[in-house]
Design a protein around this motif. Structure first.
Motif, PDB file in Angstrom:
ATOM      1  N   ILE A   1     -44.446 -25.478   6.684  1.00  0.00           N
ATOM      2  CA  ILE A   1     -45.280 -24.883   5.626  1.00  0.00           C
ATOM      3  C   ILE A   1     -44.691 -25.210   4.252  1.00  0.00           C
ATOM      4  O   ILE A   1     -45.402 -25.571   3.315  1.00  0.00           O
ATOM      5  CB  ILE A   1     -45.422 -23.358   5.833  1.00  0.00           C
TER       6      ILE A   1
ATOM      7  N   ARG B   1     -45.604 -28.428   3.010  1.00  0.00           N
ATOM      8  CA  ARG B   1     -47.007 -28.573   2.583  1.00  0.00           C
ATOM      9  C   ARG B   1     -47.324 -27.749   1.338  1.00  0.00           C
ATOM     10  O   ARG B   1     -48.118 -28.141   0.505  1.00  0.00           O
ATOM     11  CB  ARG B   1     -47.952 -28.129   3.715  1.00  0.00           C
ATOM     12  N   MET B   2     -46.678 -26.575   1.242  1.00  0.00           N
ATOM     13  CA  MET B   2     -47.113 -25.630   0.203  1.00  0.00           C
ATOM     14  C   MET B   2     -46.088 -25.365  -0.897  1.00  0.00           C
ATOM     15  O   MET B   2     -46.336 -24.550  -1.788  1.00  0.00           O
ATOM     16  CB  MET B   2     -47.495 -24.290   0.855  1.00  0.00           C
TER      17      MET B   2
ATOM     18  N   SER C   1     -42.482 -31.350  -2.517  1.00  0.00           N
ATOM     19  CA  SER C   1     -42.978 -31.153  -1.153  1.00  0.00           C
ATOM     20  C   SER C   1     -43.262 -32.501  -0.485  1.00  0.00           C
ATOM     21  O   SER C   1     -43.011 -32.679   0.707  1.00  0.00           O
ATOM     22  CB  SER C   1     -44.209 -30.249  -1.131  1.00  0.00           C
TER      23      SER C   1
END
Ligand SMILES: Cc1cc2nc3c(=O)[nH]c(=O)nc-3n(C[C@H](O)[C@H](O)[C@H](O)COP(=O)(O)OP(=O)(O)OC[C@H]3O[C@@H](n4cnc5c(N)ncnc54)[C@H](O)[C@@H]3O)c2cc1C
Length: 198
Positions: free
Chosen positions: A115, A118-119, A126
């Motif tokens: 995560i 991705r975030m 990222s």
């Protein structure tokens, strides 16, 4: 007449003191607000239900409940500050990661890293972290495995930024568990039934 003059000078002094206090406060407020204040006022709205929930004694009269924060807006966060805070979070998590993690904890840590890749709220970071994860799959088998893996990937990022490499044999000395009374900060699953189903 004499009494009138001394009352007047007392009031004048009082006014000077209140002006001075007001100036100090407005300097303090302006100091916090980056970028420089605009003419717009920041509005922090509380829904009536939230306000009454948090403070049942508060008045609910009127159709809107708004706190006006005159001339302030939240200061932007620098990439470096965000990075330091995130590494602190991750290394503290690693310090608390159990010697014998449950299956769920292993899954959670892998998912957390995915995560993050991705975030994480810095696209350049990222994107780079995705590549780092691809080349260095997350090691979740034990406390040592995970904290050494994290130290290693932090060093990969350090190198790419031209920073010094951290000696990973010192990672347990650098990063400790969260200071907490009576084990209330232990990771969920380390002291409950989760362990039975490993
Ligand atoms: C997942 C991720 C990806 C990032 N990618 C980028 C990027 O692509 N570009 C960019 O500009 N910034 C990136 N950052 C931010 C960057 O890594 C730094 O956080 C930032 O530059 C501030 O660096 P710093 O020198 O204060 O120390 P940080 O690197 O933030 O480290 C904080 C502290 O951790 C300790 N430390 C350092 N290395 C290690 C290690 N290997 N193991 C254990 N402890 C260590 C040191 O005591 C250090 O003071 C990223 C951050 C994260 C969390």
């Amino acid at each position: 007449m004499g009494e009138h003059n001394s009352l007047q000078s007392l009031l004048q002094n009082f006014e000077k003191v209140t002006n001075c206090i007001q100036n100090h406060f407005s300097n303090l407020i302006n100091h916090r607000s980056l970028p420089p204040p605009t003419n717009e006022k920041s509005l922090l709205s509380l829904s009536p239900s939230l306000k009454t929930q948090n403070n049942p004694s508060s008045s609910t009269s009127g159709s809107t409940h708004q706190i006006l924060i005159k001339g302030t807006s939240a200061a932007p966060v620098a990439k470096e500050e965000l990075g330091r805070a995130t590494w602190t979070f991750l290394h503290t998590l690693a310090a608390q990661y159990p010697e014998n993690p449950t299956r769920q904890q292993k899954r959670d840590v892998k998912e957390l890293m995915a995560i993050l890749s991705r975030m994480y709220p810095c696209k350049e970071c990222s994107d780079h972290f995705k590549e780092v994860l691809r080349a260095n799959p997350v090691q979740t088998g034990s406390h040592d495995e995970f904290s050494q893996w994290l130290c290693h990937v932090h060093n990969v990022v350090n190198r790419s930024l031209g920073k010094l490499v951290f000696p990973c044999e010192r990672v347990d000395a650098r990063w400790g568990k969260l200071e907490c009374e009576q084990r209330t900060c232990d990771l969920q699953g380390t002291t409950n039934f989760g362990d039975i189903f490993k």
